[in-house]
Scaffold this motif. Structure first.
Motif, PDB file in Angstrom:
ATOM      1  N   ALA A 167       1.022  -1.249  -0.031  1.00 25.59           N
ATOM      2  CA  ALA A 167      -0.056  -0.103  -0.060  1.00 25.59           C
ATOM      3  C   ALA A 167       0.727   1.225  -0.186  1.00 25.59           C
ATOM      4  CB  ALA A 167      -0.916   0.011   1.265  1.00 25.59           C
ATOM      5  N   ALA A 168       1.967   1.107   0.853  1.00 20.18           N
ATOM      6  CA  ALA A 168       2.902   2.221   0.913  1.00 20.18           C
ATOM      7  C   ALA A 168       3.545   2.694  -0.592  1.00 20.18           C
ATOM      8  CB  ALA A 168       3.866   2.149   1.611  1.00 20.18           C
ATOM      9  N   LEU A 169       3.729   1.646  -1.272  1.00 19.08           N
ATOM     10  CA  LEU A 169       4.368   2.027  -2.558  1.00 19.08           C
ATOM     11  C   LEU A 169       3.547   1.844  -3.840  1.00 19.08           C
ATOM     12  CD1 LEU A 169       7.743   0.119  -1.843  1.00 19.08           C
ATOM     13  CD2 LEU A 169       7.319   2.435  -1.737  1.00 19.08           C
ATOM     14  N   GLU A 170       2.063   1.474  -3.943  1.00 13.71           N
ATOM     15  CA  GLU A 170       1.418   0.942  -4.862  1.00 13.71           C
ATOM     16  C   GLU A 170       1.194   2.340  -5.797  1.00 13.71           C
ATOM     17  OE1 GLU A 170      -2.488  -0.049  -4.089  1.00 13.71           O
ATOM     18  OE2 GLU A 170      -2.734  -1.075  -5.753  1.00 13.71           O
ATOM     19  N   GLY A 171       1.198   3.525  -5.325  1.00  9.28           N
ATOM     20  CA  GLY A 171       1.108   4.920  -6.002  1.00  9.28           C
ATOM     21  C   GLY A 171       2.140   4.851  -7.253  1.00  9.28           C
ATOM     22  N   HIS A 172       3.235   4.179  -7.022  1.00  6.98           N
ATOM     23  CA  HIS A 172       4.314   4.431  -8.150  1.00  6.98           C
ATOM     24  C   HIS A 172       4.043   3.201  -9.126  1.00  6.98           C
ATOM     25  CE1 HIS A 172       6.408   6.889  -5.345  1.00  6.98           C
ATOM     26  NE2 HIS A 172       6.241   6.069  -4.411  1.00  6.98           N
ATOM     27  N   SER A 173       3.057   2.328  -8.968  1.00  6.30           N
ATOM     28  CA  SER A 173       2.947   1.184  -9.799  1.00  6.30           C
ATOM     29  C   SER A 173       2.087   1.411 -10.904  1.00  6.30           C
ATOM     30  CB  SER A 173       2.426   0.226  -9.032  1.00  6.30           C
ATOM     31  OG  SER A 173       1.667  -0.736  -9.703  1.00  6.30           O
ATOM     32  N   GLY A 174       2.652   0.852 -12.037  1.00  5.03           N
ATOM     33  CA  GLY A 174       1.668   0.759 -13.402  1.00  5.03           C
ATOM     34  C   GLY A 174       1.074  -0.482 -13.600  1.00  5.03           C
ATOM     35  N   GLY A 175       0.902  -1.260 -12.557  1.00  6.85           N
ATOM     36  CA  GLY A 175       0.184  -2.678 -12.830  1.00  6.85           C
ATOM     37  C   GLY A 175       1.187  -3.869 -11.805  1.00  6.85           C
ATOM     38  N   TYR A 176       0.795  -5.008 -12.177  1.00  9.10           N
ATOM     39  CA  TYR A 176       1.667  -6.046 -11.442  1.00  9.10           C
ATOM     40  C   TYR A 176       1.861  -7.194 -12.350  1.00  9.10           C
ATOM     41  CZ  TYR A 176      -3.339  -8.036 -11.157  1.00  9.10           C
ATOM     42  OH  TYR A 176      -4.513  -8.488 -11.522  1.00  9.10           O
ATOM     43  N   TYR A 177       2.755  -8.160 -11.788  1.00  9.83           N
ATOM     44  CA  TYR A 177       3.175  -9.356 -12.483  1.00  9.83           C
ATOM     45  C   TYR A 177       2.390 -10.434 -11.963  1.00  9.83           C
ATOM     46  CZ  TYR A 177       6.025 -13.171 -13.789  1.00  9.83           C
ATOM     47  OH  TYR A 177       6.400 -14.520 -14.312  1.00  9.83           O
ATOM     48  N   ASP A 178       1.301 -10.932 -12.599  1.00 15.31           N
ATOM     49  CA  ASP A 178       0.333 -11.737 -12.331  1.00 15.31           C
ATOM     50  C   ASP A 178       1.065 -12.950 -11.542  1.00 15.31           C
ATOM     51  OD1 ASP A 178      -2.150 -12.015 -12.364  1.00 15.31           O
ATOM     52  OD2 ASP A 178      -1.889 -13.991 -13.241  1.00 15.31           O
ATOM     53  N   ASN A 179       2.216 -13.270 -11.835  1.00 12.66           N
ATOM     54  CA  ASN A 179       2.772 -14.771 -11.278  1.00 12.66           C
ATOM     55  C   ASN A 179       3.146 -14.257  -9.776  1.00 12.66           C
ATOM     56  OD1 ASN A 179       2.327 -16.898 -12.748  1.00 12.66           O
ATOM     57  ND2 ASN A 179       4.669 -16.296 -13.918  1.00 12.66           N
ATOM     58  N   ILE A 180       3.314 -13.078  -9.376  1.00 14.41           N
ATOM     59  CA  ILE A 180       3.905 -12.785  -8.083  1.00 14.41           C
ATOM     60  C   ILE A 180       2.672 -11.711  -7.409  1.00 14.41           C
ATOM     61  CG2 ILE A 180       5.880 -11.936  -6.623  1.00 14.41           C
ATOM     62  CD1 ILE A 180       7.555 -13.086  -8.522  1.00 14.41           C
ATOM     63  N   GLU A 181       1.523 -12.070  -7.414  1.00 10.03           N
ATOM     64  CA  GLU A 181       0.478 -11.222  -7.033  1.00 10.03           C
ATOM     65  C   GLU A 181      -0.358 -12.082  -6.274  1.00 10.03           C
ATOM     66  OE1 GLU A 181       0.100  -7.930  -6.373  1.00 10.03           O
ATOM     67  OE2 GLU A 181      -1.642  -8.520  -5.503  1.00 10.03           O
ATOM     68  N   GLN A 182      -1.039 -11.993  -4.965  1.00  8.29           N
ATOM     69  CA  GLN A 182      -1.958 -12.728  -4.621  1.00  8.29           C
ATOM     70  C   GLN A 182      -3.329 -12.109  -4.716  1.00  8.29           C
ATOM     71  OE1 GLN A 182       0.908 -14.726  -1.330  1.00  8.29           O
ATOM     72  NE2 GLN A 182      -1.053 -15.422  -1.220  1.00  8.29           N
ATOM     73  N   GLU A 183      -3.550 -10.837  -4.952  1.00  3.72           N
ATOM     74  CA  GLU A 183      -4.759 -10.226  -4.908  1.00  3.72           C
ATOM     75  C   GLU A 183      -4.928  -9.670  -6.252  1.00  3.72           C
ATOM     76  OE1 GLU A 183      -5.562  -8.574  -0.682  1.00  3.72           O
ATOM     77  OE2 GLU A 183      -3.204  -8.358  -1.226  1.00  3.72           O
ATOM     78  N   GLY A 184      -4.991 -10.286  -7.316  1.00  4.62           N
ATOM     79  CA  GLY A 184      -5.405  -9.930  -8.827  1.00  4.62           C
ATOM     80  C   GLY A 184      -6.938  -9.586  -8.798  1.00  4.62           C
ATOM     81  N   GLY A 185      -7.537 -10.399  -8.312  1.00  5.62           N
ATOM     82  CA  GLY A 185      -9.250 -10.407  -8.091  1.00  5.62           C
ATOM     83  C   GLY A 185      -9.924  -9.588  -9.250  1.00  5.62           C
ATOM     84  N   THR A 186     -10.333  -8.587  -8.847  1.00  7.55           N
ATOM     85  CA  THR A 186     -11.145  -7.855  -9.607  1.00  7.55           C
ATOM     86  C   THR A 186     -10.096  -7.019 -10.706  1.00  7.55           C
ATOM     87  OG1 THR A 186     -11.293  -6.022  -7.928  1.00  7.55           O
ATOM     88  CG2 THR A 186     -13.243  -7.675  -8.327  1.00  7.55           C
TER      89      THR A 186
END
Ligand SMILES: Cc1cc2nc3c(=O)[nH]c(=O)nc-3n(C[C@H](O)[C@H](O)[C@H](O)COP(=O)(O)OP(=O)(O)OC[C@H]3O[C@@H](n4cnc5c(N)ncnc54)[C@H](O)[C@@H]3O)c2cc1C
Length: 495
Positions: A441-460
């Motif tokens: 949460a502290a760093l999410e603002g810098h993110s342009g998305g995620y790598y699906d293989n290393i993410e537990q909360e893709g969900g919606t």
């Protein structure tokens, strides 16, 4: 909580590979106790269903590998996946030894609308490769890797581990991009994208995929490539296990001298800001030969540290020149960079993240390693310095592809940040998960998305994360898996 209980990255020079012990099991006493009565199971939409004993026996007779029910001596080993948090009990486990076994298992599941999980290497963080009361299609025995030295190609079984792929290739002076822990499965890793220490030179693992054999939901065994069913081939390059069970991957290999300039440089955490600011300036000028990236971790002997891993895929003398500014930075506690076997790097984390660990992970794909990111990384880690924040440098050959060239879209990211927590005691689950989420949460603002293989909360967020590729993926899913049999993944629903 004892801070030392959280998993640390090992900075040791060498740790033996810890492949899970899997016994080949092709005997004819294939269906265990209980198969003479029907078995309760669960359907794709969660309804309770009965699997007739005769039908299970028929599947067992059709397969060369065993169909295992609770009570079979290999049942518990097969259902145990890497992340100890996912203790699930499938109604049936079909341990496949061939394409035809996979086709039989898929057909059995589709005809009964049976909840189905596919296990490759079993490294899924969110536990997508095992389910309660459904069918597990277990590929663990399909781990052979054949090498064609003339064509420089590797033919890897759908259940092989990255260590199998590396070992077989390196024995011939060849290599392709493979991830940083050797007991990760080729199957989930590749279909999700595939980051590794050579990706700046050779691209993601999917960029080295020339063809694949896949069993689709209709039970057909297909060979896909740029020339043959190209849409399906495109979709498995980043779309995960949504489209079928890949039974064989055909990879391009590259000539490779396995003696590489590599190792870790480690500084006390007090120098974190200096190291990160240096990296932020430096990463834009890195050659394609150089893989690196900072990590903030707790080391058993050294305490809280910032470390930079280095692997230089080229002439070590050139590598020495390129990393000279890094070596001159601050006052390192350890400088372990030397010419050593690539396999040392490829296995050095294996023991620290052995099977059975309880773990949570999130990540962020970062376009620019900015000063604001440096500040937030330091603040987040110092606020709660347990487990680890890792980075993985992308760019280079990864960015030679456009975002719609493969299903994996995040081609412009320069760095991937991984937030990882690991512990052993179930009582610490809540705290371990909360800490990982807090960092993210502290760093999410810098993110342009995620790598699906290393993410537990893709969900919606799955649709948004696939970006411009999502609609095409849905169309392909509708064609090859209209009933969404393969839903235990970051699910792309049929259009
Ligand atoms: C300790 C650790 C280190 C990691 N390091 C890296 C890294 O360096 N680089 C990187 O890119 N990723 C890395 N990952 C993430 C890894 O790529 C994913 O966890 C991946 O899903 C693992 O594949 P698997 O076959 O082991 O997983 P499984 O748990 O077997 O499967 C994961 C998903 O893939 C599907 N699947 C598996 N095999 C097949 C197949 N043959 N055909 C179709 N679908 C299949 C499953 O159904 C499931 O949905 C790491 C993960 C862990 C836990």
């Amino acid at each position: 909580m004892d801070r030392r209980k959280f998993c640390k990255t090992t900075l040791a020079a060498s740790v033996a590979a810890t492949f899970p012990v899997l016994t080949a099991c092709g005997d004819k006493a294939k269906v265990a106790t209980g198969a003479d009565t029907s078995v309760k199971a669960v359907s794709l939409d969660g309804a309770e269903i009965e699997l007739e004993a005769a039908a299970i026996k028929e599947l067992g007779d059709a397969m060369t590998g065993p169909v295992m029910l609770s009570g079979h001596p290999d049942y518990d080993g097969a259902r145990s996946i890497w992340n100890g948090m996912h203790d699930k009990r499938p109604a049936l486990i079909a341990r496949c030894l061939s394409n035809e076994d996979v086709a039989n298992a898929v057909t059995f599941a589709r005809e009964r609308q049976l909840l189905t999980a596919v296990r490759g290497g079993g490294h899924s963080w969110p536990g997508k490769s095992v389910c309660d009361d459904g069918l597990m299609i277990d590929l663990s025995q399909m781990h052979n890797v054949g090498i064609d030295t003339d064509a420089k190609r590797a033919f890897s079984g759908g259940g092989a581990l990255l260590g199998h792929l590396d070992d077989a290739s390196l024995a011939h002076g060849l290599v392709t991009t493979a991830g940083v822990v050797s007991h990760t499965g080729v199957g989930g890793y590749t279909t999700g994208g595939g980051f590794g220490r050579l990706n700046r030179k050779y691209g993601l693992t999917i960029d080295n995929l020339l063809a694949a054999e896949i069993v689709t939901a209709d039970g057909q065994i297909r060979t896909v490539s740029e020339d043959n069913e190209p849409d399906l081939f495109w979709a498995i390059k980043g779309g995960g296990g949504n489209f079928g069970v890949v039974t064989q991957f055909d990879f391009q290999l590259h000539d490779f001298d396995r003696n590489v300039l590599s190792g870790m440089i480690v500084w006390p955490i007090e120098q974190a800001r200096d190291v990160l600011e240096f990296y932020a300036e430096w990463e834009g000028s890195l050659s394609r030969e150089l893989y690196t990236g900072p990590a903030m971790v707790t080391h058993p002997e050294l305490g809280h540290v910032i470390a930079m891993e280095v692997v230089y895929n080229g002439d070590p003398a050139e590598g020495e020149k390129e990393i000279a500014p890094l070596r001159a930075l601050g006052k390192p506690l350890v400088d372990g960079v030397m010419v050593q076997d690539y396999k040392v790097m490829q296995t050095q984390e294996d023991a620290a993240v052995a099977h059975g660990i309880r773990s949570y992970a999130k990540n962020a794909m970062i376009g620019e390693f900015s000063q604001a990111l440096v500040d937030d990384m330091v603040d987040a880690y110092i606020a709660d310095p347990r487990a680890g924040i890792f980075t993985h440098t992308c760019g280079g050959a990864v960015s030679d592809y456009g975002e719609t060239d493969t299903a994996f879209p995040h081609r412009n990211a320069q760095t991937m940040i991984v937030f990882f927590t690991g512990w052993m005691d179930p009582a610490e689950d809540e705290e371990g998960i909360a800490m990982c989420r807090q960092w993210h949460a502290a760093l999410e603002g810098h993110s342009g998305g995620y790598y699906d293989n290393i993410e537990q909360e893709g969900g919606t967020r799955v649709a948004r994360n696939f970006g411009p590729n999502y609609d095409r993926l849905r169309q392909i899913k509708s064609h090859y898996d209209p009933g969404n049999l393969f839903r235990m993944n970051s699910n792309i629903e049929p259009a």
